[in-house]
Design a protein around this motif. Structure first.
Motif, short mmCIF file in Angstrom:
data_model
loop_
_atom_site.label_atom_id
_atom_site.label_comp_id
_atom_site.label_asym_id
_atom_site.label_seq_id
_atom_site.Cartn_x
_atom_site.Cartn_y
_atom_site.Cartn_z
N ASP A 155 106.75 55.40 107.84
CA ASP A 155 108.07 55.10 108.40
C ASP A 155 108.30 55.78 109.76
O ASP A 155 109.40 55.75 110.29
CB ASP A 155 109.16 55.51 107.43
N GLY A 156 107.25 56.39 110.32
CA GLY A 156 107.37 57.06 111.62
C GLY A 156 107.86 58.49 111.53
O GLY A 156 108.20 59.09 112.53
N GLY A 157 107.87 59.06 110.33
CA GLY A 157 108.39 60.42 110.14
C GLY A 157 107.35 61.50 110.38
O GLY A 157 106.18 61.34 110.06
N ILE A 158 107.80 62.60 110.97
CA ILE A 158 106.97 63.79 111.15
C ILE A 158 107.80 64.99 110.69
O ILE A 158 109.01 64.91 110.55
CB ILE A 158 106.54 63.98 112.62
N LEU A 159 107.12 66.12 110.45
CA LEU A 159 107.80 67.36 110.08
C LEU A 159 107.66 68.36 111.21
O LEU A 159 106.56 68.67 111.65
CB LEU A 159 107.20 67.92 108.79
#
Length: 178
Positions: A155-159
């Motif tokens: 979903d294009g998420g990073i931390l």
């Protein structure tokens, strides 16, 4: 201690007289407004614990707010990646791991530099590579490929984990060489 019991420096350095009752009745416990505001933004679990402690404390022993309600506290952070070499910025107000969704516009490339003036953590990796950007100056940077599932979620998420409160992050799409 001096501020809590309203003691002047000489009174703090010497033993209290036997007839004094200055230390028998401390003022009610409470928090400063700035601390309450930061706690409410950054530590929701601590807020619930403090509310429970306040509910169990004897009347008058715990004054002041513990945490203020924050609208959209759990709202996801989203950053739009624009055309190459056009930085987009995001400020993370808490020093905790935050999920950031990267939304790539049509004219943005798949390689993105994530940069900040202070060191930070990308996923589980500490970013310590320093670089120099013509627009941003000296920065800590990490280049990531938005098409790589090992680095970016579907979903294009990073931390991201900042190292200071109010840390600013810059996201810059890199120009491709064809």
């Amino acid at each position: 201690v001096r501020r809590l019991f309203s003691l002047q420096p000489p009174a703090l350095a010497s033993p209290a007289p036997e007839t004094s009752r200055a230390l028998d009745f401390p003022p009610p416990f409470g928090f400063s407004d700035a601390w309450v505001h930061r706690l409410g933004r950054c530590a929701r679990e601590a807020c619930s614990e403090l509310s429970a402690l306040r509910a169990n404390a004897p009347f008058g022993q715990f004054e002041g707010e513990t945490c203020a309600p924050i609208p959209d506290a759990d709202a996801p952070m989203t950053v739009a990646i624009e055309r190459p070499e056009s930085p987009t910025s995001l400020t993370l107000s808490c020093e905790t791991q935050t999920r950031v969704s990267l939304l790539r516009r049509a004219d943005a490339g798949s390689l993105v530099t994530i940069a900040s003036p202070q060191p930070f953590q990308f996923g589980s990796q500490r970013v310590s590579r320093q670089g120099r950007n013509p627009q941003l100056g000296r920065i800590y940077e990490r280049v990531t490929d938005l098409n790589d599932p090992a680095e970016v979620a579907r979903d294009g998420g990073i931390l991201l984990t900042p190292t200071v409160e109010g840390q600013v992050f810059y996201f810059v799409s890199l120009r491709r060489r064809d």
